[in-house]
Design an enzyme around this catalytic site. Structure first.
Site, PDB file in Angstrom:
ATOM      1  N   GLU A  97       0.658  -1.134   0.081  1.00 52.71           N
ATOM      2  CA  GLU A  97       0.104  -0.055  -0.011  1.00 52.71           C
ATOM      3  C   GLU A  97       0.831   1.268   0.092  1.00 52.71           C
ATOM      4  OE1 GLU A  97      -2.379   1.805  -0.304  1.00 52.71           O
ATOM      5  OE2 GLU A  97      -4.177   1.127   0.532  1.00 52.71           O
ATOM      6  N   ASP A  98       0.201   2.194  -0.278  1.00 52.98           N
ATOM      7  CA  ASP A  98       0.913   3.864  -0.209  1.00 52.98           C
ATOM      8  C   ASP A  98       1.002   4.191   1.091  1.00 52.98           C
ATOM      9  OD1 ASP A  98      -1.698   4.137  -0.332  1.00 52.98           O
ATOM     10  OD2 ASP A  98      -1.773   5.671  -1.975  1.00 52.98           O
ATOM     11  N   ASP A 101      -3.685   5.179   6.895  1.00 48.16           N
ATOM     12  CA  ASP A 101      -4.303   6.753   7.354  1.00 48.16           C
ATOM     13  C   ASP A 101      -5.233   6.170   8.569  1.00 48.16           C
ATOM     14  OD1 ASP A 101      -4.670   9.465   7.288  1.00 48.16           O
ATOM     15  OD2 ASP A 101      -6.337   9.319   6.125  1.00 48.16           O
ATOM     16  N   PHE A 150      -1.059  16.098   4.588  1.00 51.37           N
ATOM     17  CA  PHE A 150      -1.752  15.558   3.388  1.00 51.37           C
ATOM     18  C   PHE A 150      -0.507  15.417   2.179  1.00 51.37           C
ATOM     19  CE2 PHE A 150      -3.729  15.016  -0.854  1.00 51.37           C
ATOM     20  CZ  PHE A 150      -4.590  13.807  -0.470  1.00 51.37           C
ATOM     21  N   ARG A 163       0.766  12.012  -8.758  1.00 44.47           N
ATOM     22  CA  ARG A 163       1.377  10.547  -8.509  1.00 44.47           C
ATOM     23  C   ARG A 163       2.927  10.193  -8.833  1.00 44.47           C
ATOM     24  NH1 ARG A 163      -3.287   7.607  -7.113  1.00 44.47           N
ATOM     25  NH2 ARG A 163      -5.193   8.011  -7.700  1.00 44.47           N
TER      26      ARG A 163
HETATM   27  P1  IMP Z   1      -7.403   4.852   5.269  1.00 41.49           P
HETATM   28  O1  IMP Z   1      -8.450   3.807   5.026  1.00 41.49           O
HETATM   29  O2  IMP Z   1      -7.985   5.926   5.806  1.00 41.49           O
HETATM   30  O3  IMP Z   1      -6.327   4.152   5.908  1.00 41.49           O
HETATM   31  O4  IMP Z   1      -7.273   5.349   3.707  1.00 41.49           O
HETATM   32  C1  IMP Z   1      -6.324   5.005   3.017  1.00 41.49           C
HETATM   33  C2  IMP Z   1      -6.358   5.739   1.709  1.00 41.49           C
HETATM   34  O5  IMP Z   1      -6.586   7.019   1.781  1.00 41.49           O
HETATM   35  C3  IMP Z   1      -4.745   5.578   0.860  1.00 41.49           C
HETATM   36  O6  IMP Z   1      -4.695   4.255   0.516  1.00 41.49           O
HETATM   37  C4  IMP Z   1      -4.916   6.751   0.249  1.00 41.49           C
HETATM   38  O7  IMP Z   1      -5.402   6.438  -0.867  1.00 41.49           O
HETATM   39  C5  IMP Z   1      -5.812   7.806   0.849  1.00 41.49           C
HETATM   40  N1  IMP Z   1      -5.009   8.826   1.536  1.00 41.49           N
HETATM   41  C6  IMP Z   1      -4.655   8.926   2.918  1.00 41.49           C
HETATM   42  N2  IMP Z   1      -4.012   9.818   3.304  1.00 41.49           N
HETATM   43  C7  IMP Z   1      -3.566  10.492   2.000  1.00 41.49           C
HETATM   44  C8  IMP Z   1      -2.571  11.374   1.877  1.00 41.49           C
HETATM   45  O8  IMP Z   1      -1.931  12.232   2.746  1.00 41.49           O
HETATM   46  N3  IMP Z   1      -2.301  11.617   0.542  1.00 41.49           N
HETATM   47  C9  IMP Z   1      -3.069  11.085  -0.336  1.00 41.49           C
HETATM   48  N4  IMP Z   1      -3.878  10.155  -0.148  1.00 41.49           N
HETATM   49  C10 IMP Z   1      -4.053   9.790   1.074  1.00 41.49           C
HETATM   50 MG    MG Z   2      -4.308   3.574  -1.301  1.00 45.37          MG
END
Ligand code: IMP
Ligand code: MG
Length: 174
Positions: A97-98, A101, A150, A163
């Site tokens: 994963e990238d 969050d 962010f 990206r």
């Molecule tokens: P989670 O379910 O809240 O952990 O969301 C994860 C997804 O939200 C990641 O896979 C990203 O696609 C997006 N995301 C969360 N934080 C960022 C950020 O700082 N920049 C860009 N995308 C983010």
């Molecule tokens: Mg993602």
């Protein structure tokens, strides 16, 4: 309003860390084949760079998810937009994963993948924002823990842009 990108992690720092994680994964999976599962689109840049640095046999697959009703934040239930091509049965799955969050997407996804009969499932993320965590997720490999800002680059987007940046930057509006 035009935004500006401030470098948080340089290309050299990111590359160095990916090499370290690749070395660690190669040690941990010695004698096994690792099956990398990339979560599109954000995980794709990281997965390619990581895969090149892993020395045990590697296979790859891709999936794409989105939230029901367009709001992952509220439900945490994800819809599979593109499913994996291959079965996970008896494979050593490593989800790439990238960023983690809130943890909602990953906790849901990991449970779903564990139901498909893999030998094991682990998680590797380039970035982690621990301050934002709402749902607990076990992260096995983390590139960097970052503050609650962010970020873009290395697969991460702001409105589908940035990206392709070869570094991690913070989006600033001023
Ligand atoms: P989670 O379910 O809240 O952990 O969301 C994860 C997804 O939200 C990641 O896979 C990203 O696609 C997006 N995301 C969360 N934080 C960022 C950020 O700082 N920049 C860009 N995308 C983010
Ligand atoms: Mg993602």
């Amino acid at each position: 309003m035009a935004e500006r990108i401030e470098v948080l992690l340089s290309e050299e720092e990111v590359d160095r860390r990916i090499q370290e994680i690749g070395d660690q994964i190669s040690r941990d999976y010695a004698g096994k084949q690792v099956h990398l599962v990339c979560v599109l689109k954000g995980g794709s840049f990281f997965m390619c760079e990581l895969a090149k640095r892993i020395t045990v046999p590697v296979s790859l697959d891709f999936m794409s998810v989105s939230s029901y009703g367009g709001d992952t934040k509220s439900s945490g239930v994800v819809k599979i937009v593109k499913d994996l091509d291959e079965s996970l049965l008896d494979k050593h799955v490593l989800v790439v994963e990238d960023i983690v969050d809130s943890g909602r997407t990953l906790s849901y996804l990991l449970e779903m993948l564990k139901d498909r009969g893999p030998a094991d499932v682990k998680l590797c993320t380039l970035l982690d924002k621990p301050d934002r965590r709402v749902v607990e997720v076990q992260v096995d490999y983390t590139g960097f823990e970052i503050p609650d800002e962010f970020v873009v680059g290395y697969g991460l987007d702001y409105d589908q842009k940035y990206r392709n940046l070869p570094y991690i930057g913070v989006v600033k509006f001023d």
